[in-house]
Design a protein around this motif. Structure first.
Motif, PDB file in Angstrom:
ATOM      1  N   PRO A 204     109.734   5.717  43.767  1.00 54.62           N
ATOM      2  CA  PRO A 204     110.598   5.456  42.598  1.00 54.62           C
ATOM      3  C   PRO A 204     110.487   4.019  42.088  1.00 54.62           C
ATOM      4  N   ILE A 205     110.378   3.073  43.012  1.00 54.09           N
ATOM      5  CA  ILE A 205     110.260   1.665  42.621  1.00 54.09           C
ATOM      6  C   ILE A 205     108.943   1.415  41.901  1.00 54.09           C
ATOM      7  N   ARG A 211     106.347   1.885  34.562  1.00 57.45           N
ATOM      8  CA  ARG A 211     106.958   2.218  33.266  1.00 57.45           C
ATOM      9  C   ARG A 211     107.336   0.960  32.493  1.00 57.45           C
ATOM     10  N   LEU A 212     107.879  -0.017  33.176  1.00 56.63           N
ATOM     11  CA  LEU A 212     108.385  -1.223  32.514  1.00 56.63           C
ATOM     12  C   LEU A 212     107.271  -2.200  32.141  1.00 56.63           C
ATOM     13  N   TYR A 213     106.178  -2.162  32.888  1.00 53.07           N
ATOM     14  CA  TYR A 213     105.069  -3.089  32.638  1.00 53.07           C
ATOM     15  C   TYR A 213     103.771  -2.294  32.504  1.00 53.07           C
ATOM     16  N   PRO A 214     103.597  -1.610  31.381  1.00 49.47           N
ATOM     17  CA  PRO A 214     102.388  -0.787  31.210  1.00 49.47           C
ATOM     18  C   PRO A 214     101.114  -1.618  31.107  1.00 49.47           C
ATOM     19  N   GLN A 215     101.235  -2.866  30.637  1.00 48.61           N
ATOM     20  CA  GLN A 215     100.075  -3.747  30.514  1.00 48.61           C
ATOM     21  C   GLN A 215     100.076  -4.737  31.668  1.00 48.61           C
ATOM     22  N   ARG A 216      99.267  -4.458  32.668  1.00 48.71           N
ATOM     23  CA  ARG A 216      99.297  -5.301  33.864  1.00 48.71           C
ATOM     24  C   ARG A 216      97.958  -5.970  34.148  1.00 48.71           C
ATOM     25  N   ILE A 238     102.713  -3.057  45.335  1.00 51.25           N
ATOM     26  CA  ILE A 238     103.015  -3.664  44.036  1.00 51.25           C
ATOM     27  C   ILE A 238     101.840  -4.513  43.568  1.00 51.25           C
ATOM     28  N   SER A 239     101.224  -5.229  44.501  1.00 52.86           N
ATOM     29  CA  SER A 239     100.035  -5.998  44.151  1.00 52.86           C
ATOM     30  C   SER A 239      98.923  -5.090  43.652  1.00 52.86           C
ATOM     31  N   CYS A 240      98.771  -3.931  44.286  1.00 55.17           N
ATOM     32  CA  CYS A 240      97.720  -2.993  43.881  1.00 55.17           C
ATOM     33  C   CYS A 240      97.967  -2.416  42.490  1.00 55.17           C
ATOM     34  N   LEU A 241      99.212  -2.488  42.009  1.00 57.53           N
ATOM     35  CA  LEU A 241      99.508  -2.036  40.644  1.00 57.53           C
ATOM     36  C   LEU A 241      99.062  -3.052  39.591  1.00 57.53           C
ATOM     37  N   GLY A 242      98.734  -4.260  40.023  1.00 57.78           N
ATOM     38  CA  GLY A 242      98.311  -5.281  39.075  1.00 57.78           C
ATOM     39  C   GLY A 242      99.284  -6.424  38.916  1.00 57.78           C
ATOM     40  N   TRP A 427     118.670   1.411  41.157  1.00 53.79           N
ATOM     41  CA  TRP A 427     118.938   0.979  39.789  1.00 53.79           C
ATOM     42  C   TRP A 427     117.849   0.064  39.259  1.00 53.79           C
ATOM     43  N   THR A 428     117.797   0.010  37.947  1.00 48.89           N
ATOM     44  CA  THR A 428     117.025  -0.995  37.226  1.00 48.89           C
ATOM     45  C   THR A 428     118.003  -1.769  36.360  1.00 48.89           C
TER      46      THR A 428
END
Length: 446
Positions: A204-205, A211-216, A238-242, A427-428
């Motif tokens: 979920p995180i 979703r919040l940072y589509p351009q990474r 999270i690092s692997c997401l960019g 939450w966000t």
């Protein structure tokens, strides 16, 4: 040298001695693991000897189980010792840790508790970046470990001088319990068996961040801080997401192990441990209790991390209250973390302070306040309801964009007959632009 300079020099020597003793205590807890586990088995054997002979006949398999437990303990001990040999202490471990403790000034921190040692031992400069490729053991444990080394075709490296048994401290069993907890946390973060918990908590995180940072991609990827990073898996994902991801961890028990897995892992599933052997309750079978678990399920250095990934050791408040962190982060992710606070308001205040305007705070976890049942009357423990936590967050400039409840477990044996579940808050929140969030300079007040 003036008397003031002499006093300052003496104070610093005492502080270093206390820091060394604190780190020795943590290392000693790891080294005491096999002996403490052996004492448990002796208790099992003692209980077995006391039952009637007719009952022993029914349970004739138990002596063999006890021997299998010893073999599993030797496997775990081999991993622990190899991990310690790869650890590079931030202090000179040969320093005298016993000098003049009765003369320590009142304003020099005690090193008797882990919480004291971490603030001293870890600071912003102690960062672990993923690289391409870190009572004494009894003779029987060494022999077993050597056999395991041969079985696994691994060449054991020499022990550093600071692991000399003469430097080992006697530690309470509560310290060894922390080592057992680390072994269970390895399952959660770094094994295929822990995938279910990671799917419940991490997925979920990670979905929110995507979703919040589509351009990474690009020259300036978004930054994300992960307080309470534990053994580092969420920060790595999270690092692997960019993202430029930084994990922050307070416990040196965790830091020693995460450093080893992140920096020293050479292959997928190169290590095998037996994480569930220390609890005889709620087992479906002996084979379930004694089953092996291999790790890491991914090779950290080959996982596709973003440049800048790091692990920062130290108390969250002490490290990130520094003005250099003001408005420094695009996102802060807290997973099973905010209830570790002595004062949760201070945590929320700092999270707001270090986020950029329009930055997001993603949280998942319960409110199982860690100091709620402390027997130290000097401990501060502010225990708020979820409603109050959200109200305080709004005071510090946050707006809730999304919230729900996630049902999950934490470091739980998936084959146990008992499954403790959390209905964790998820939450966000977004920090409103140009928020004036005053920061308390003093930790206490009227």
């Amino acid at each position: 040298m003036s008397s003031v300079e002499e006093e300052e020099s003496r104070r610093r020597r005492l502080e270093v001695a206390l820091e060394v003793k604190s780190l020795r205590r943590i290392v000693s807890a790891y080294l005491n693991y096999p002996e403490a586990a052996e004492e448990d088995i002796k208790q099992y054997e003692g209980s077995f000897k006391k039952i009637p002979f007719s009952h022993k006949i029914l349970l004739s398999h138990l002596p063999l189980k006890f021997q299998r437990l010893r073999w599993c303990i030797a496997q775990n001990s081999y991993f622990i010792f190899e991990m310690l040999k790869a650890f590079e202490p931030p202090l000179d471990m040969s320093a005298d840790a016993y000098e003049c403790e009765d003369k320590i000034p009142d304003n020099v921190s005690s090193a008797n508790e882990e919480s004291d040692s971490q603030a001293q031992l870890c600071d912003v400069s102690n960062k672990v970046s993923v690289a391409g490729r870190g009572d004494q053991f009894s003779d029987s444990i060494f022999r077993n470990s050597s056999a395991l080394c041969a079985d696994n075709q691994k060449l054991s490296s020499p022990s550093p001088d600071w692991l000399d048994p003469s430097l080992q401290l006697c530690v309470p069993l509560a310290d060894v319990d922390k080592v057992r907890s680390i072994i269970r946390n390895i399952v959660r973060d770094w094994t295929a068996e822990g995938q279910k918990e990671r799917d419940e908590c991490f997925t979920p995180i990670l979905g929110e961040l995507k979703r919040l940072y589509p351009q990474r991609s690009g020259e300036s990827p978004p930054t994300c801080l992960v307080p309470g990073a534990g053994l580092g898996r969420l920060a790595l994902e999270i690092s692997c997401l960019g993202f430029v991801s930084e994990g922050n961890e307070f416990s040196y028990y965790m830091m020693i192990c995460s450093s080893f897995i992140l920096n020293k892992s050479q292959d997928i599933n190169e290590w095998t441990i037996y994480p569930w052997i220390h609890n005889n309750c709620n087992s479906l079978s002996d084979s379930d209790q004694l089953r092996p678990v291999s790790f890491p399920d991914v090779h950290p250095a080959s996982a596709g991390i973003t440049e800048g990934f790091s692990m920062c050791g130290g108390d969250f408040v002490e490290v990130y209250r520094d003005p250099i962190h003001i408005g420094n982060w695009d996102a802060v992710v807290t997973c099973f973390f905010i209830d570790t606070a002595h004062n949760i308001v201070e945590y929320i205040e700092i999270i707001s302070r270090i986020l950029k305007d329009d930055g997001v705070w993603i949280n998942l976890g319960p409110l199982l306040y860690h100091f709620a049942e402390s027997y130290d009357y000097d401990d501060v423990s502010i225990e708020l309801s979820l409603e109050d936590v959200k109200r305080v967050a709004c005071h510090y400039g946050f707006e809730i964009e999304k919230e729900s409840t996630v049902t999950t477990t934490y470091s739980t044996n998936p084959r146990s007959m008992m499954q403790s579940q959390y209905h964790a808050a998820f939450w966000t929140m977004r920090k409103k632009p140009q928020t004036d969030v005053g920061f308390a300079k003093n930790k206490t007040g009227p």
